[in-house]
Design a protein around this motif. Structure first.
Motif, PDB file in Angstrom:
ATOM      1  N   ARG A   1       0.838  -1.215   0.000  1.00  0.00           N
ATOM      2  CA  ARG A   1       0.000   0.000   0.000  1.00  0.00           C
ATOM      3  C   ARG A   1       0.867   1.257   0.000  1.00  0.00           C
ATOM      4  O   ARG A   1       0.509   2.254  -0.631  1.00  0.00           O
ATOM      5  CB  ARG A   1      -0.953  -0.027   1.184  1.00  0.00           C
ATOM      6  N   GLN A   2       2.005   1.202   0.705  1.00  0.00           N
ATOM      7  CA  GLN A   2       2.912   2.357   0.698  1.00  0.00           C
ATOM      8  C   GLN A   2       3.518   2.538  -0.686  1.00  0.00           C
ATOM      9  O   GLN A   2       3.649   3.665  -1.171  1.00  0.00           O
ATOM     10  CB  GLN A   2       4.016   2.187   1.750  1.00  0.00           C
ATOM     11  N   MET A   3       3.856   1.425  -1.352  1.00  0.00           N
ATOM     12  CA  MET A   3       4.386   1.504  -2.713  1.00  0.00           C
ATOM     13  C   MET A   3       3.350   2.116  -3.655  1.00  0.00           C
ATOM     14  O   MET A   3       3.688   2.948  -4.514  1.00  0.00           O
ATOM     15  CB  MET A   3       4.789   0.105  -3.206  1.00  0.00           C
ATOM     16  N   ILE A   4       2.096   1.721  -3.502  1.00  0.00           N
ATOM     17  CA  ILE A   4       1.018   2.270  -4.338  1.00  0.00           C
ATOM     18  C   ILE A   4       0.878   3.764  -4.097  1.00  0.00           C
ATOM     19  O   ILE A   4       0.781   4.557  -5.052  1.00  0.00           O
ATOM     20  CB  ILE A   4      -0.309   1.535  -4.066  1.00  0.00           C
ATOM     21  N   ALA A   5       0.897   4.176  -2.829  1.00  0.00           N
ATOM     22  CA  ALA A   5       0.771   5.599  -2.505  1.00  0.00           C
ATOM     23  C   ALA A   5       1.960   6.394  -3.058  1.00  0.00           C
ATOM     24  O   ALA A   5       1.778   7.456  -3.664  1.00  0.00           O
ATOM     25  CB  ALA A   5       0.661   5.787  -0.994  1.00  0.00           C
ATOM     26  N   ASP A   6       3.172   5.879  -2.863  1.00  0.00           N
ATOM     27  CA  ASP A   6       4.363   6.575  -3.371  1.00  0.00           C
ATOM     28  C   ASP A   6       4.335   6.654  -4.897  1.00  0.00           C
ATOM     29  O   ASP A   6       4.672   7.696  -5.485  1.00  0.00           O
ATOM     30  CB  ASP A   6       5.640   5.858  -2.917  1.00  0.00           C
ATOM     31  N   GLY A   7       3.953   5.564  -5.553  1.00  0.00           N
ATOM     32  CA  GLY A   7       3.867   5.558  -7.010  1.00  0.00           C
ATOM     33  C   GLY A   7       2.825   6.533  -7.521  1.00  0.00           C
ATOM     34  O   GLY A   7       3.037   7.232  -8.526  1.00  0.00           O
ATOM     35  N   THR A   8       1.675   6.605  -6.833  1.00  0.00           N
ATOM     36  CA  THR A   8       0.617   7.542  -7.233  1.00  0.00           C
ATOM     37  C   THR A   8       1.111   8.982  -7.121  1.00  0.00           C
ATOM     38  O   THR A   8       0.894   9.800  -8.029  1.00  0.00           O
ATOM     39  CB  THR A   8      -0.644   7.337  -6.370  1.00  0.00           C
ATOM     40  N   VAL A   9       1.805   9.291  -6.034  1.00  0.00           N
ATOM     41  CA  VAL A   9       2.347  10.650  -5.843  1.00  0.00           C
ATOM     42  C   VAL A   9       3.368  10.956  -6.935  1.00  0.00           C
ATOM     43  O   VAL A   9       3.364  12.061  -7.526  1.00  0.00           O
ATOM     44  CB  VAL A   9       2.969  10.797  -4.435  1.00  0.00           C
TER      45      VAL A   9
END
Length: 119
Positions: A87-95
């Motif tokens: 989930r952190q990877m998804i959030a960082d990638g989205t940003v």
């Protein structure tokens, strides 16, 4: 465990009643008395042995189940950690994607990379 005691008591009662019915009113001699008591005692021993086996089997199953539960808890903790990281990877990638899109939009809105030819 009560099941074994009830079984033993029932066996003793049946043996006693059978002995009474078979011998009528005469009393048993010493050998007959010893033989009857030996049968009763043997039944107690068989019931105890059966109970002991159930206890050992139950203890073994309990230990195996405890090991399985511990392993499942470790796997669950690992899966939860993986999920948190994902989930952190998804959030960082989205940003990062949004920042890239914004920078691209700003670049497109600015002056052209090549000057326009004079007219």
């Amino acid at each position: 465990m009560n099941r074994y005691l009830i079984g033993a008591a029932t066996a003793a009662l049946v043996a006693t009643l059978g002995a009474c019915a078979g011998y009528g009113n005469r009393s048993m001699n010493a050998g007959e008395s010893i033989q009857q008591r030996g049968s009763e005692i043997a039944q107690y021993g068989a019931d105890w042995k059966s109970g002991n086996k159930a206890v050992r089997d139950g203890q073994k199953l309990d230990a195996e189940s405890t090991d399985q539960i511990d392993k499942a808890r470790r796997q669950l903790a690992d899966a939860e950690a993986d999920r948190k990281r994902a989930r952190q990877m998804i959030a960082d990638g989205t940003v990062a994607m949004q920042r890239s899109e914004a920078e691209y939009a700003a670049t497109r809105a600015g002056p052209p990379a090549t000057p326009a030819p004079p007219q």
